[in-house]
Write a protein that holds these residues in place. Sequence first.
Motif, PDB file in Angstrom:
ATOM      1  N   MET A 183       6.064   2.267   6.708  1.00  0.00           N
ATOM      2  CA  MET A 183       5.310   2.086   5.486  1.00  0.00           C
ATOM      3  C   MET A 183       3.838   2.379   5.771  1.00  0.00           C
ATOM      4  O   MET A 183       3.300   1.957   6.786  1.00  0.00           O
ATOM      5  CB  MET A 183       5.503   0.654   4.996  1.00  0.00           C
ATOM      6  CG  MET A 183       4.811   0.353   3.741  1.00  0.00           C
ATOM      7  SD  MET A 183       5.549  -1.163   3.131  1.00  0.00           S
ATOM      8  CE  MET A 183       4.515  -1.536   1.869  1.00  0.00           C
ATOM      9  N   ASN A 184       3.199   3.051   4.869  1.00  0.00           N
ATOM     10  CA  ASN A 184       1.814   3.461   5.040  1.00  0.00           C
ATOM     11  C   ASN A 184       0.887   2.409   4.424  1.00  0.00           C
ATOM     12  O   ASN A 184       0.967   2.104   3.241  1.00  0.00           O
ATOM     13  CB  ASN A 184       1.607   4.815   4.365  1.00  0.00           C
ATOM     14  CG  ASN A 184       0.245   5.395   4.641  1.00  0.00           C
ATOM     15  OD1 ASN A 184      -0.631   4.715   5.158  1.00  0.00           O
ATOM     16  ND2 ASN A 184       0.095   6.646   4.300  1.00  0.00           N
ATOM     17  N   ASN A 185       0.000   1.849   5.206  1.00  0.00           N
ATOM     18  CA  ASN A 185      -0.938   0.840   4.727  1.00  0.00           C
ATOM     19  C   ASN A 185      -2.344   1.399   4.510  1.00  0.00           C
ATOM     20  O   ASN A 185      -3.308   0.656   4.459  1.00  0.00           O
ATOM     21  CB  ASN A 185      -1.003  -0.336   5.713  1.00  0.00           C
ATOM     22  CG  ASN A 185       0.269  -1.136   5.691  1.00  0.00           C
ATOM     23  OD1 ASN A 185       0.971  -1.147   4.695  1.00  0.00           O
ATOM     24  ND2 ASN A 185       0.572  -1.802   6.789  1.00  0.00           N
ATOM     25  N   TRP A 186      -2.433   2.697   4.433  1.00  0.00           N
ATOM     26  CA  TRP A 186      -3.747   3.323   4.286  1.00  0.00           C
ATOM     27  C   TRP A 186      -4.338   2.987   2.919  1.00  0.00           C
ATOM     28  O   TRP A 186      -3.656   3.018   1.894  1.00  0.00           O
ATOM     29  CB  TRP A 186      -3.623   4.835   4.431  1.00  0.00           C
ATOM     30  CG  TRP A 186      -4.935   5.542   4.270  1.00  0.00           C
ATOM     31  CD1 TRP A 186      -5.849   5.734   5.244  1.00  0.00           C
ATOM     32  CD2 TRP A 186      -5.470   6.131   3.090  1.00  0.00           C
ATOM     33  NE1 TRP A 186      -6.934   6.420   4.764  1.00  0.00           N
ATOM     34  CE2 TRP A 186      -6.718   6.671   3.414  1.00  0.00           C
ATOM     35  CE3 TRP A 186      -5.022   6.254   1.785  1.00  0.00           C
ATOM     36  CZ2 TRP A 186      -7.531   7.328   2.501  1.00  0.00           C
ATOM     37  CZ3 TRP A 186      -5.836   6.915   0.880  1.00  0.00           C
ATOM     38  CH2 TRP A 186      -7.072   7.436   1.233  1.00  0.00           C
ATOM     39  N   THR A 187      -5.564   2.627   2.885  1.00  0.00           N
ATOM     40  CA  THR A 187      -6.291   2.406   1.626  1.00  0.00           C
ATOM     41  C   THR A 187      -7.560   3.248   1.675  1.00  0.00           C
ATOM     42  O   THR A 187      -8.188   3.374   2.736  1.00  0.00           O
ATOM     43  CB  THR A 187      -6.666   0.927   1.419  1.00  0.00           C
ATOM     44  OG1 THR A 187      -7.438   0.482   2.517  1.00  0.00           O
ATOM     45  CG2 THR A 187      -5.450   0.067   1.238  1.00  0.00           C
TER      46      THR A 187
END
Length: 95
Positions: free
Chosen positions: A1-5
């Motif tokens: 899962m990508n947690n990039w913000t």
Amino acid sequence: MNNWTPPQGAFDLPVTERPGPDFPAEARVELNAALALAKRARHQPPWDRRKHGYWGVVFPQMSGWLPEEERAALVEEFMVEWNRIGLMFEGKEDD
């Protein structure tokens, strides 16, 4: 899962103020065009009966965007022409 913000403000667009529509100016152009058309009509109506009724209602309403003195003068001048054009329909069959 990508947690990039994205970084704060990354998608903020510059706010530019755009002037709204100039309703008095737009109304003035259309009203003066209708008045000029009515004044040019000498031997036959410049529009059919339905459009004649339309202008009898819309012209006074649209003039509400104008300053009171200008509105009153334009409506009075137009209604003289509108009534004169109405007489051109007398004795004619329905359009």
